[in-house]
Scaffold this motif. Sequence first.
Motif, PDB file in Angstrom:
ATOM      1  N   ALA A 102       0.842  -1.203   0.000  1.00 41.98           N
ATOM      2  CA  ALA A 102       0.000   0.000   0.000  1.00 41.98           C
ATOM      3  C   ALA A 102       0.874   1.249   0.000  1.00 41.98           C
ATOM      4  CB  ALA A 102      -0.918  -0.005   1.222  1.00 41.98           C
ATOM      5  N   PRO A 103       0.400   2.355  -0.566  1.00 45.03           N
ATOM      6  CA  PRO A 103       1.166   3.603  -0.524  1.00 45.03           C
ATOM      7  C   PRO A 103       1.502   3.996   0.913  1.00 45.03           C
ATOM      8  CG  PRO A 103      -0.703   3.799  -2.016  1.00 45.03           C
ATOM      9  CD  PRO A 103      -0.880   2.507  -1.294  1.00 45.03           C
ATOM     10  N   VAL A 104       2.666   4.622   1.095  1.00 43.90           N
ATOM     11  CA  VAL A 104       3.143   4.957   2.437  1.00 43.90           C
ATOM     12  C   VAL A 104       3.381   6.457   2.569  1.00 43.90           C
ATOM     13  CG1 VAL A 104       5.525   4.438   1.756  1.00 43.90           C
ATOM     14  CG2 VAL A 104       4.933   4.548   4.169  1.00 43.90           C
ATOM     15  N   ILE A 105       3.016   6.975   3.734  1.00 44.13           N
ATOM     16  CA  ILE A 105       3.250   8.383   4.067  1.00 44.13           C
ATOM     17  C   ILE A 105       3.934   8.438   5.430  1.00 44.13           C
ATOM     18  CG2 ILE A 105       2.182  10.622   4.524  1.00 44.13           C
ATOM     19  CD1 ILE A 105      -0.144   9.612   2.727  1.00 44.13           C
ATOM     20  N   PHE A 106       5.069   9.122   5.503  1.00 45.96           N
ATOM     21  CA  PHE A 106       5.756   9.319   6.775  1.00 45.96           C
ATOM     22  C   PHE A 106       5.179  10.538   7.480  1.00 45.96           C
ATOM     23  CE2 PHE A 106       9.244   7.275   4.243  1.00 45.96           C
ATOM     24  CZ  PHE A 106       9.205   6.065   4.922  1.00 45.96           C
ATOM     25  N   LEU A 107       4.891  10.392   8.759  1.00 47.18           N
ATOM     26  CA  LEU A 107       4.382  11.495   9.572  1.00 47.18           C
ATOM     27  C   LEU A 107       5.502  12.015  10.459  1.00 47.18           C
ATOM     28  CD1 LEU A 107       0.886  10.138  10.712  1.00 47.18           C
ATOM     29  CD2 LEU A 107       1.419  11.683   8.808  1.00 47.18           C
ATOM     30  N   ASN A 108       5.995  13.189  10.132  1.00 46.47           N
ATOM     31  CA  ASN A 108       6.985  13.877  10.960  1.00 46.47           C
ATOM     32  C   ASN A 108       6.239  14.951  11.748  1.00 46.47           C
ATOM     33  OD1 ASN A 108       9.212  15.233  12.049  1.00 46.47           O
ATOM     34  ND2 ASN A 108       9.492  16.447  10.174  1.00 46.47           N
ATOM     35  N   LEU A 109       5.649  14.552  12.869  1.00 45.65           N
ATOM     36  CA  LEU A 109       4.793  15.437  13.663  1.00 45.65           C
ATOM     37  C   LEU A 109       5.437  15.665  15.028  1.00 45.65           C
ATOM     38  CD1 LEU A 109       1.321  13.814  12.835  1.00 45.65           C
ATOM     39  CD2 LEU A 109       2.415  15.775  11.709  1.00 45.65           C
ATOM     40  N   ALA A 127      11.793  12.213  22.558  1.00 47.18           N
ATOM     41  CA  ALA A 127      10.348  12.243  22.324  1.00 47.18           C
ATOM     42  C   ALA A 127       9.959  13.280  21.274  1.00 47.18           C
ATOM     43  CB  ALA A 127       9.618  12.532  23.630  1.00 47.18           C
ATOM     44  N   HIS A 128      10.905  14.123  20.890  1.00 48.54           N
ATOM     45  CA  HIS A 128      10.604  15.212  19.943  1.00 48.54           C
ATOM     46  C   HIS A 128      11.456  15.150  18.674  1.00 48.54           C
ATOM     47  CE1 HIS A 128       8.109  17.176  22.982  1.00 48.54           C
ATOM     48  NE2 HIS A 128       9.085  16.981  23.855  1.00 48.54           N
ATOM     49  N   CYS A 129      12.208  14.069  18.491  1.00 46.51           N
ATOM     50  CA  CYS A 129      13.180  14.077  17.376  1.00 46.51           C
ATOM     51  C   CYS A 129      12.707  13.227  16.201  1.00 46.51           C
ATOM     52  CB  CYS A 129      14.557  13.628  17.858  1.00 46.51           C
ATOM     53  SG  CYS A 129      14.695  11.853  18.152  1.00 46.51           S
ATOM     54  N   GLY A 130      11.416  13.245  15.931  1.00 48.08           N
ATOM     55  CA  GLY A 130      10.879  12.440  14.833  1.00 48.08           C
ATOM     56  C   GLY A 130      11.443  12.782  13.469  1.00 48.08           C
ATOM     57  N   ALA A 131      11.905  13.998  13.276  1.00 43.86           N
ATOM     58  CA  ALA A 131      12.462  14.380  11.972  1.00 43.86           C
ATOM     59  C   ALA A 131      13.791  13.701  11.704  1.00 43.86           C
ATOM     60  CB  ALA A 131      12.631  15.896  11.904  1.00 43.86           C
ATOM     61  N   VAL A 151       4.512  14.106   5.543  1.00 44.29           N
ATOM     62  CA  VAL A 151       3.757  15.223   6.115  1.00 44.29           C
ATOM     63  C   VAL A 151       4.568  15.757   7.291  1.00 44.29           C
ATOM     64  CG1 VAL A 151       1.654  15.957   7.292  1.00 44.29           C
ATOM     65  CG2 VAL A 151       1.523  14.273   5.428  1.00 44.29           C
ATOM     66  N   ASN A 152       4.935  17.029   7.220  1.00 40.11           N
ATOM     67  CA  ASN A 152       5.697  17.681   8.282  1.00 40.11           C
ATOM     68  C   ASN A 152       4.817  18.657   9.049  1.00 40.11           C
ATOM     69  OD1 ASN A 152       8.433  16.661   7.509  1.00 40.11           O
ATOM     70  ND2 ASN A 152       7.995  17.814   5.640  1.00 40.11           N
ATOM     71  N   GLY A 153       5.073  18.813  10.340  1.00 36.69           N
ATOM     72  CA  GLY A 153       4.324  19.790  11.129  1.00 36.69           C
ATOM     73  C   GLY A 153       4.312  19.414  12.597  1.00 36.69           C
ATOM     74  N   LEU A 154       3.310  19.918  13.290  1.00 38.09           N
ATOM     75  CA  LEU A 154       3.153  19.648  14.717  1.00 38.09           C
ATOM     76  C   LEU A 154       2.082  18.596  14.950  1.00 38.09           C
ATOM     77  CD1 LEU A 154       3.389  23.278  16.170  1.00 38.09           C
ATOM     78  CD2 LEU A 154       5.043  21.432  16.495  1.00 38.09           C
ATOM     79  N   LEU A 155       2.230  17.853  16.052  1.00 39.38           N
ATOM     80  CA  LEU A 155       1.314  16.770  16.381  1.00 39.38           C
ATOM     81  C   LEU A 155      -0.104  17.266  16.641  1.00 39.38           C
ATOM     82  CD1 LEU A 155       0.932  13.742  16.954  1.00 39.38           C
ATOM     83  CD2 LEU A 155       1.745  14.168  19.286  1.00 39.38           C
ATOM     84  N   GLY A 156      -0.225  18.417  17.299  1.00 35.57           N
ATOM     85  CA  GLY A 156      -1.549  19.015  17.485  1.00 35.57           C
ATOM     86  C   GLY A 156      -2.317  18.506  18.685  1.00 35.57           C
ATOM     87  N   ALA A 179      -0.763  20.419   8.868  1.00 36.48           N
ATOM     88  CA  ALA A 179      -0.421  19.003   8.789  1.00 36.48           C
ATOM     89  C   ALA A 179      -1.670  18.130   8.826  1.00 36.48           C
ATOM     90  CB  ALA A 179       0.515  18.631   9.940  1.00 36.48           C
ATOM     91  N   TRP A 180      -2.618  18.470   9.702  1.00 36.39           N
ATOM     92  CA  TRP A 180      -3.814  17.642   9.819  1.00 36.39           C
ATOM     93  C   TRP A 180      -4.758  17.809   8.634  1.00 36.39           C
ATOM     94  CZ3 TRP A 180      -4.710  13.356  12.123  1.00 36.39           C
ATOM     95  CH2 TRP A 180      -3.900  12.995  13.191  1.00 36.39           C
ATOM     96  N   LYS A 181      -4.732  18.962   8.006  1.00 34.24           N
ATOM     97  CA  LYS A 181      -5.495  19.124   6.766  1.00 34.24           C
ATOM     98  C   LYS A 181      -4.954  18.173   5.699  1.00 34.24           C
ATOM     99  CE  LYS A 181      -6.961  22.556   3.299  1.00 34.24           C
ATOM    100  NZ  LYS A 181      -6.401  21.902   2.098  1.00 34.24           N
ATOM    101  N   GLU A 182      -3.629  18.078   5.633  1.00 30.98           N
ATOM    102  CA  GLU A 182      -3.011  17.198   4.650  1.00 30.98           C
ATOM    103  C   GLU A 182      -3.305  15.729   4.970  1.00 30.98           C
ATOM    104  OE1 GLU A 182       1.315  16.787   2.399  1.00 30.98           O
ATOM    105  OE2 GLU A 182       1.063  18.211   4.038  1.00 30.98           O
ATOM    106  N   ILE A 183      -3.238  15.372   6.248  1.00 37.48           N
ATOM    107  CA  ILE A 183      -3.544  13.995   6.646  1.00 37.48           C
ATOM    108  C   ILE A 183      -4.997  13.656   6.318  1.00 37.48           C
ATOM    109  CG2 ILE A 183      -3.806  12.456   8.631  1.00 37.48           C
ATOM    110  CD1 ILE A 183      -1.437  14.053   9.913  1.00 37.48           C
ATOM    111  N   GLU A 184      -5.901  14.568   6.647  1.00 36.23           N
ATOM    112  CA  GLU A 184      -7.313  14.354   6.342  1.00 36.23           C
ATOM    113  C   GLU A 184      -7.521  14.122   4.849  1.00 36.23           C
ATOM    114  OE1 GLU A 184     -11.593  16.737   6.275  1.00 36.23           O
ATOM    115  OE2 GLU A 184      -9.936  17.565   7.441  1.00 36.23           O
ATOM    116  N   GLU A 185      -6.858  14.914   4.015  1.00 36.32           N
ATOM    117  CA  GLU A 185      -7.018  14.763   2.570  1.00 36.32           C
ATOM    118  C   GLU A 185      -6.497  13.408   2.098  1.00 36.32           C
ATOM    119  OE1 GLU A 185      -5.155  18.123   0.742  1.00 36.32           O
ATOM    120  OE2 GLU A 185      -6.918  19.423   1.023  1.00 36.32           O
ATOM    121  N   TRP A 186      -5.371  12.957   2.641  1.00 35.00           N
ATOM    122  CA  TRP A 186      -4.854  11.644   2.253  1.00 35.00           C
ATOM    123  C   TRP A 186      -5.842  10.542   2.621  1.00 35.00           C
ATOM    124  CZ3 TRP A 186      -1.541  10.742  -1.274  1.00 35.00           C
ATOM    125  CH2 TRP A 186      -0.413  11.561  -1.478  1.00 35.00           C
TER     126      TRP A 186
END
Length: 500
Positions: A102-109, A127-131, A151-156, A179-186
Amino acid sequence: MSLYPALKSAKKPRIGLYSVGLRAYWDQFPGLRERLIEYGQFIEKRMSAWGEVYNFGLVDTEGEGRRAGEWLNERQVDLVFCHAATYSTSSTVLPVHQINKAPVIFLNLQPTERINYEQSTTGEWLAHCGACPVPEFANAFNRASIPFRVVNGLLGLDYTPAISMTNETTNERKEAQRAWKEIEEWVRAAAVPRTLQHGRFGFLGNTYSGMLDMYSDFTMVQAQTGLHLEVLEMCDLDRMLNSVTPKEAKVKLEEVHYMFQISGDSPSDPIAKRPTKEQLDWSCKVAVAQEKLVKEYDLDALTYYYHGAPGGEYEKLQGGFIVGHSLLTAKGIPCAGEGDLKTNIAMKICDILGTGGSFSEIVVVDYVDETILLGHDGPFHVAISDGKPILRGMGLYHGKQGTGVSVEAKVRTGPITTLNLTQTGDGKMKLIISEGQSKNGPIMRIGNTQTPVKFNQHPDEYMSKWFNEAPTHHCALSIGHNASLFQKVGELMDMVHVTL
């Protein structure tokens, strides 16, 4: 997008999710593992608003990666999000996607907007070094020829965990919202290939003779979208017509009066008159038959065109098509005229995404307002109408045979996006996307749908760009600015897409 309860609902996308880390950290930094799992559960809960989410949990070794890939296969996910919760080796992540295709998307939040520099420990930083590992993932996936997106951004989060040394309430930050707008669209976009793969499209009659842009190979369509084409005959519809009861026709007439405004005579066009009682009654009887046909064959959409022999029964039957097909479109069964299957698919994509999708083509250019009127002689998507659509009796259907009732309406004012599905010389499908604004300009009173649309360029410049992409001459007109959403559909369906 249905005005009524949908006759058939779109499939919910099946979304895979897992978080990554390094097993060596758990004994070194107590509480870190549980903290990262909590972040993953937050992501799962938010994504669940748009799809069925299957959260494997934490993957922290290459063996767990293989197990996660098999687990995701068993759940037949459409899309996988890899949450880069902290540093992890790429050897942990790559096996997941060598097994699951399946297509894959990395979440750097990142959980915090700013780390607490004065008090942070190594465990707090981790705990904050996801990038940190994402470039490593990108390199490994590129060398393994596995496509990916990030998708880059903050966890929210809307709270700060007790273990944290800094503020993690970031849900109102623009970086989280973007970031969450982009996740929602995916996630929403993933519903399109799943629904089409399980879809049944009816093809009633044939394609308008000579419209070469609209002809398509049914096998090619199924090969590229997964949908099944059910070829229908006019006698199938006629069989349904013969079963319509006076009570069913009366209920449909009440529905028509509720949904539409019945016009008087057009002040300008002598062929557009107030619908006669006979025309309305016939359209309602045909509309009942059309809905029966959809239910009988379990259809998700319908492409149609038939002219019939002059004066014949099928010519009369097709003359009553537009009202019923507009009502079906409002019930989540998009209907496309002139046998345009590709535009019917574009309309269904819009419908799955909840953005409408009305059958349209270029009507005329208004060089004073610098708008292009988009519309057709029907059907119309009633759910996105600017007020009640008008029904007019037509003395003739221009370029076609027969008489009947047609819809005069325009899409509500505000942002719109057109979606055109065309076919290239090598047989591949291609999406052409344009954003604009629906304006409250004048329209002709001739019984056709017409929406004045202002694009970002002068009409001549816009048309030059559109024509150069070799479109099908129809398109689906949707509400909202949906270019990024439609682009994601193109990505997930491995379909060429262009945004003008």
